[in-house]
Design a protein around this motif. Sequence first.
Motif, short mmCIF file in Angstrom:
data_model
loop_
_atom_site.label_atom_id
_atom_site.label_comp_id
_atom_site.label_asym_id
_atom_site.label_seq_id
_atom_site.Cartn_x
_atom_site.Cartn_y
_atom_site.Cartn_z
N LYS A 23 68.47 53.80 -9.55
CA LYS A 23 68.15 52.47 -9.02
C LYS A 23 69.21 51.98 -8.04
CE LYS A 23 70.28 50.03 -12.93
NZ LYS A 23 70.03 49.06 -14.02
N GLU A 24 70.38 52.64 -8.01
CA GLU A 24 71.46 52.25 -7.10
C GLU A 24 71.51 53.10 -5.84
OE1 GLU A 24 75.14 50.90 -9.64
OE2 GLU A 24 74.34 52.75 -10.52
N TRP A 25 70.73 54.18 -5.81
CA TRP A 25 70.84 55.13 -4.70
C TRP A 25 70.50 54.52 -3.35
CZ3 TRP A 25 68.27 60.24 -6.87
CH2 TRP A 25 69.07 60.73 -7.91
N ALA A 26 69.46 53.68 -3.31
CA ALA A 26 69.00 53.14 -2.02
C ALA A 26 70.14 52.45 -1.28
CB ALA A 26 67.83 52.19 -2.23
N GLY A 27 70.99 51.75 -2.02
CA GLY A 27 72.09 51.03 -1.40
C GLY A 27 73.19 51.92 -0.88
N LEU A 28 73.15 53.23 -1.19
CA LEU A 28 74.18 54.15 -0.72
C LEU A 28 73.90 54.67 0.69
CD1 LEU A 28 74.64 56.28 -3.98
CD2 LEU A 28 76.00 54.32 -3.23
N PHE A 29 72.65 54.55 1.13
CA PHE A 29 72.31 55.02 2.46
C PHE A 29 72.70 53.99 3.51
CE2 PHE A 29 69.44 57.46 -0.24
CZ PHE A 29 69.61 58.74 0.28
N VAL A 52 69.84 39.32 12.87
CA VAL A 52 69.66 40.27 11.77
C VAL A 52 70.80 40.13 10.77
CG1 VAL A 52 69.50 42.69 11.18
CG2 VAL A 52 68.51 41.88 13.32
N ASP A 53 70.45 39.99 9.51
CA ASP A 53 71.46 39.91 8.45
C ASP A 53 71.60 41.27 7.79
OD1 ASP A 53 72.05 37.22 8.78
OD2 ASP A 53 70.34 36.61 7.52
N PHE A 54 72.85 41.69 7.58
CA PHE A 54 73.12 42.94 6.89
C PHE A 54 73.84 42.64 5.57
CE2 PHE A 54 72.83 44.04 11.34
CZ PHE A 54 71.93 45.09 11.30
N LEU A 55 73.54 43.45 4.58
CA LEU A 55 74.13 43.23 3.26
C LEU A 55 75.43 43.99 3.12
CD1 LEU A 55 71.01 43.44 0.91
CD2 LEU A 55 72.05 41.42 1.96
N CYS A 77 78.72 45.65 -2.44
CA CYS A 77 77.98 44.77 -3.34
C CYS A 77 76.57 45.30 -3.58
CB CYS A 77 77.91 43.35 -2.76
SG CYS A 77 79.52 42.52 -2.69
N SER A 78 75.96 45.89 -2.55
CA SER A 78 74.61 46.45 -2.70
C SER A 78 74.59 47.56 -3.73
CB SER A 78 74.10 46.99 -1.36
OG SER A 78 73.87 45.93 -0.45
N SER A 79 75.66 48.38 -3.75
CA SER A 79 75.71 49.47 -4.73
C SER A 79 75.82 48.95 -6.15
CB SER A 79 76.91 50.39 -4.42
OG SER A 79 78.13 49.69 -4.59
N GLU A 80 76.21 47.67 -6.28
CA GLU A 80 76.26 47.03 -7.59
C GLU A 80 75.06 46.10 -7.80
OE1 GLU A 80 78.48 47.87 -9.75
OE2 GLU A 80 79.60 49.15 -8.35
N GLU A 81 74.04 46.29 -6.96
CA GLU A 81 72.80 45.51 -7.03
C GLU A 81 73.02 44.02 -6.81
OE1 GLU A 81 71.14 46.93 -10.87
OE2 GLU A 81 69.61 47.85 -9.63
N GLN A 82 73.95 43.70 -5.90
CA GLN A 82 74.17 42.31 -5.51
C GLN A 82 73.82 42.16 -4.04
OE1 GLN A 82 77.91 40.48 -6.93
NE2 GLN A 82 78.36 42.45 -7.89
N SER A 83 73.05 41.16 -3.70
CA SER A 83 72.62 40.95 -2.31
C SER A 83 73.51 39.90 -1.66
CB SER A 83 71.15 40.52 -2.27
OG SER A 83 70.33 41.53 -2.81
N ILE A 84 74.64 40.34 -1.11
CA ILE A 84 75.60 39.45 -0.46
C ILE A 84 75.60 39.75 1.03
CG2 ILE A 84 77.97 38.60 -0.41
CD1 ILE A 84 76.56 38.22 -3.10
N ILE A 85 75.44 38.72 1.87
CA ILE A 85 75.40 38.91 3.31
C ILE A 85 76.78 39.35 3.82
CG2 ILE A 85 74.98 37.82 5.55
CD1 ILE A 85 72.52 38.17 3.83
N ALA A 86 76.78 40.41 4.66
CA ALA A 86 78.03 40.93 5.21
C ALA A 86 78.49 40.07 6.38
CB ALA A 86 77.83 42.37 5.68
N THR A 87 79.80 39.90 6.50
CA THR A 87 80.37 39.16 7.62
C THR A 87 81.18 40.07 8.54
OG1 THR A 87 82.33 38.61 6.30
CG2 THR A 87 80.49 37.04 6.26
N GLY A 88 81.43 41.29 8.09
CA GLY A 88 82.21 42.22 8.91
C GLY A 88 81.84 43.65 8.63
N PHE A 89 82.47 44.54 9.39
CA PHE A 89 82.19 45.98 9.27
C PHE A 89 83.48 46.76 9.45
CE2 PHE A 89 81.16 50.12 11.10
CZ PHE A 89 80.24 50.58 10.18
N CYS A 90 83.74 47.70 8.50
CA CYS A 90 84.92 48.55 8.60
C CYS A 90 84.54 49.80 9.38
CB CYS A 90 85.44 48.93 7.21
SG CYS A 90 86.84 50.10 7.29
#
Length: 654
Positions: free
Chosen positions: A76-82, A99-102, A106-119
């Motif tokens: 159930k956590e795999w989708a968030g890994l892609f 466009v909002d990105f998660l 947090c997605s891998s922990e099944e939390q839907s938190i909007i991202a503010t940055g990118f590494c």
Amino acid sequence: MAKDMSSRTNEEPLCPICIETLKVPRTLTCLHTFCQHCLSKYIQESDCSLVGKPSFNCPVCCRPTYPPSAESKQPKEWAGLFPQNTALLVLLGEEKAKVDFLCDPCSSEEQSIIATGFCVECREYLCESCINAHKKIKIAKGHRILTIDEISKSPDIIMNLNVSSSCTIHTDKEIEYFCKDHKTVCCVKCSIIDQRSCSELVDLKTNAKSALEEDPRDVFEILRRIEDFLLSHMQTSKSNIKRLETQTNEIVSTIKNAREQVNKLFDVIENYVEEKGRQLYKEESIKLNDLNQECQSQLTAVQGSRQLLDAILRLGNETHVFLTARQIQTQLTNYREQIVKKYTAIESKEITLTLHESLKTLMSLAADQLATVQTEIKVDTLCLDGIFRTPTLDSVIETKCPNSGSTPSYRGSAWLPYGSILLCDYTNSKCCLYSPEHTHLTDYILKDTWDACFVGGDEVAVTMTQAKKIQFLTCTAPITPTRSFTTRYYCDGVAALSEDKLVISGYNDSSNQNYYWSIVNTQGKEEYYHEIDQKGETVTYLAVNESKTRFYMSCCDINTVYCFGLNGQLHFVYTNEQLKGPTGIGVDRDNYVYVTGFASNNIHQLLPDGNLIQIITIGIPNKPLTLTFDKSGTRFLLTSESDMSHKCHIYVLK
């Protein structure tokens, strides 16, 4: 290249599963993109141990997919890994909405938190909390964190997010080369260890464009045609539904009119017919709607592939274009196969009413005997023009024997990697060598010569059918024999599985005279023997697929093509009333199979599973014999029987 490509329209990117606008898009390694929620639900309902390790099949192309770092995660956590598909939503939807990105952690922990940055280094979207935590990690202190607005305005970063550049074998290394010998990408470590003996390694950083086997614009055009084809298929299905509804209403009206003359009895008949008609309409419309849903899903996937390719072509560099186009070419084969299997014909069903001819025994007959409601099937075949390529003439090698002797009969041919061609002239008992420019170089006398195949280096294996012998020749000027061995039975066809292993075919000389094939090494030791329960004393030819896992065998006198695995498993048997005297057989770069009909004057193009794609008749010479593909799998050599002028035509088609 990207500037020459005209985009169609900025259609809303859809999820192939829910057929709605993509929400939190996640892209698989095969480049198909889905909503994270849809993908997660699909994964949880799938068998997630297909090959003994965490994996599932892509909902569109069915390719095995391995989630990154999935060993410690639940399905159930795999989708968030892609990776989130930034290219489709930002580039194609740039004028529609923000466009909002998660946040990926947090997605891998099944939390839907909007991202503010990118590494940039970790290639992860991060929320404010994760950014702060990221900066506190010693190893990540120097990582570059970009805001979402900066990401959206930087095409280079967008492309890097969606084009995988890591080597699949050495994951810590970047892809740097394309090996033309093995048709695969590799890193510098691969080039030293695995590809050190390969002759053609293309540096993708300096020359990625030369590694492309097909112009991405041509791929884009084929995707567009497939898209149009699917839309046409859907429109025809919708028209069928409307017609079925009209016919159902007409039937109900007919039976109501008849009821006025037969009163009570027709009360029963009316109820029966209306119920049965509605039932059939419901069943058939459900089937057609299901088919349309499936077709829409396929269409969405095709649109997604085309949209992604369009985005890459407009904003990516040559490496991005190459990597994306190469992956999409694999999808293209799947799209074509799905069309042949599912969409080449539409069942045009009719709902009809049949009334009993005699009314004398009305009272003794049941309602379903007095009137029947059923569907009648009429199949409309849709045109595949532009989806699959039809061979066209490239050049003619020769029209007559260059030296004195009888009219040649070229029963076998081998295309060497550097472009030279060896032809086996059975009538004049010799092998003829031609240069890449189709100039006759030299001959070598060899009795009973029949078929030939390239083995490795400059070496070719030739069957001597009546002598029950395989002769190896070094194909330089002059041609020189190297070694030979005898076979158990008469041998016609030959194909190479590797530099030291062959598969040969023919018929045995025992009492049953059955067709056979066997796997032998180049020293003549037989490793596997398989006999077919079909008698034959005429020609057989062989072709091997690119992965060397299965081969195809044509049997002339029984009008049959077989496909076998190396362990003897029969994958399919192909027969067709329009295929008579199958002889030459070959496999192109997409693993599509071509077989010549010597007596039917045509070529049958098949999917790898034996389904017919098309029958090619235009431009095919009379009585086509051998068919051999070149190294690239894009051109093939076609010989034919001599014509009325006693000339033997030899064609190169592409």
